[in-house]
Enzyme design. Sequence first.
Site, PDB file in Angstrom:
ATOM      1  N   LEU A 125       1.170  -5.628  -3.682  1.00 48.23           N
ATOM      2  CA  LEU A 125       2.546  -4.948  -4.113  1.00 48.23           C
ATOM      3  C   LEU A 125       1.749  -3.807  -5.115  1.00 48.23           C
ATOM      4  O   LEU A 125       0.892  -3.833  -5.785  1.00 48.23           O
ATOM      5  CB  LEU A 125       3.109  -5.963  -5.052  1.00 48.23           C
ATOM      6  CG  LEU A 125       3.830  -7.269  -4.090  1.00 48.23           C
ATOM      7  CD1 LEU A 125       4.411  -8.273  -5.127  1.00 48.23           C
ATOM      8  CD2 LEU A 125       4.758  -6.810  -3.249  1.00 48.23           C
ATOM      9  N   ASP A 126       2.829  -2.841  -5.222  1.00 44.04           N
ATOM     10  CA  ASP A 126       2.496  -1.906  -6.305  1.00 44.04           C
ATOM     11  C   ASP A 126       2.407  -2.349  -7.798  1.00 44.04           C
ATOM     12  O   ASP A 126       2.762  -3.462  -7.880  1.00 44.04           O
ATOM     13  CB  ASP A 126       3.505  -0.667  -6.234  1.00 44.04           C
ATOM     14  CG  ASP A 126       3.455   0.133  -4.650  1.00 44.04           C
ATOM     15  OD1 ASP A 126       2.645   0.018  -4.075  1.00 44.04           O
ATOM     16  OD2 ASP A 126       4.810   0.539  -4.412  1.00 44.04           O
ATOM     17  N   LYS A 127       1.606  -1.842  -8.422  1.00 46.81           N
ATOM     18  CA  LYS A 127       1.419  -2.030  -9.658  1.00 46.81           C
ATOM     19  C   LYS A 127       2.625  -2.411 -10.601  1.00 46.81           C
ATOM     20  O   LYS A 127       2.493  -3.669 -11.044  1.00 46.81           O
ATOM     21  CB  LYS A 127       0.638  -1.074 -10.611  1.00 46.81           C
ATOM     22  CG  LYS A 127       0.189  -1.246 -11.965  1.00 46.81           C
ATOM     23  CD  LYS A 127      -0.111  -0.198 -12.884  1.00 46.81           C
ATOM     24  CE  LYS A 127      -0.266  -0.339 -14.256  1.00 46.81           C
ATOM     25  NZ  LYS A 127      -0.683   0.892 -14.942  1.00 46.81           N
ATOM     26  N   ARG A 225      10.270   2.521  -1.546  1.00 44.55           N
ATOM     27  CA  ARG A 225      10.389   3.609  -2.408  1.00 44.55           C
ATOM     28  C   ARG A 225      10.540   5.013  -1.753  1.00 44.55           C
ATOM     29  O   ARG A 225      11.428   5.665  -2.122  1.00 44.55           O
ATOM     30  CB  ARG A 225       9.277   3.800  -3.244  1.00 44.55           C
ATOM     31  CG  ARG A 225       9.015   2.446  -4.231  1.00 44.55           C
ATOM     32  CD  ARG A 225       7.757   2.257  -4.845  1.00 44.55           C
ATOM     33  NE  ARG A 225       7.427   3.371  -5.770  1.00 44.55           N
ATOM     34  CZ  ARG A 225       6.368   3.384  -6.531  1.00 44.55           C
ATOM     35  NH1 ARG A 225       5.144   2.793  -6.050  1.00 44.55           N
ATOM     36  NH2 ARG A 225       6.301   4.295  -7.331  1.00 44.55           N
TER      37      ARG A 225
END
Length: 314
Positions: A125-127, A225
């Site tokens: 998962l992105d930060k 996104r």
Amino acid sequence: MSRLDQGLVQQWPEFSRSRIQKLIHQGHVHINQRVQTDKNQPLRPGDWVQLHIPAPEPVDTPAQPIPLEILYEDGQLLILNKPAGLVVHPAPGHWDGTLVNALLAHCPDFLAMGDKQRPGIVHRLDKDTTGVMVVAKTALALQHLQQQIQTRRMGREYLGLIHGRLPQENGTISAPIGRHPHQRQKMAVIPSGRPAVTHWRVLESCGVYSWVHFRLETGRTHQIRVHLSHLGHPLVGDPVYSSSRTLTQKLPGQALHAWRLSLAHPATGEGLTVTAPLPAHLVGLLTYLGFKNHQPMAIPAQNDPPANRDSPPQ
């Protein structure tokens, strides 16, 4: 006719052009079974190009007692609710304080998983994306879970707050994603990108915002996104893809939460579905904006594998 480095970037968009050029210079690229170190070498129809990715340099990844919100755990796997701001694995600029550091403190056996920088990591998962993640605790589990992702049998569902209102209640966006041609730190919808499919369903709209459920059919970098930005409805708070939009509330990053994960247990084949509660900052934002339907529990689990669909690998 494209030159070598350009062609490789198109085929492997997850690598920057500078990384590709370094690999070429180091002799990790073969054309027609011969080493090629000239990045400007033209590619011709019928050329057989091989890119060899060297193993990452081993690093000393220390165990660090970082708190984890564990949603499910047994001898094969661990499922957790990742908070915003936590990087998944060590990388330049984030050599410690990562999820991997926390996992090594929680279970030292993760060191036996082979990749010292990403032991047991099945997906990322992105930060600043919160939510449910699965981590393998054995080699069998890692192989089985990665295979489920590759064959699109692991159900991954997200909730996100977007700018504006989508044109209909539900839909699908199928648009290829690759490295942005000019901003190498970003991804974009480009014709030469890899296939990417996102299904969406609007749960509630309030003012100039919408609360949306997403289901991934593929798992490209920044997929949700990028697809939303391409539609003109970026995620609220996204520092990369909605920087021109403003919001009075301060967020740690994009308003995106990995809500539910459905998979087949690697040892038993039984279906397992786990949901992650929304973080406090998202609940507060939704309440502030007037949204009522925070947790869409009525939605049936997507891609929830039936019991014993596959026997575990031997």
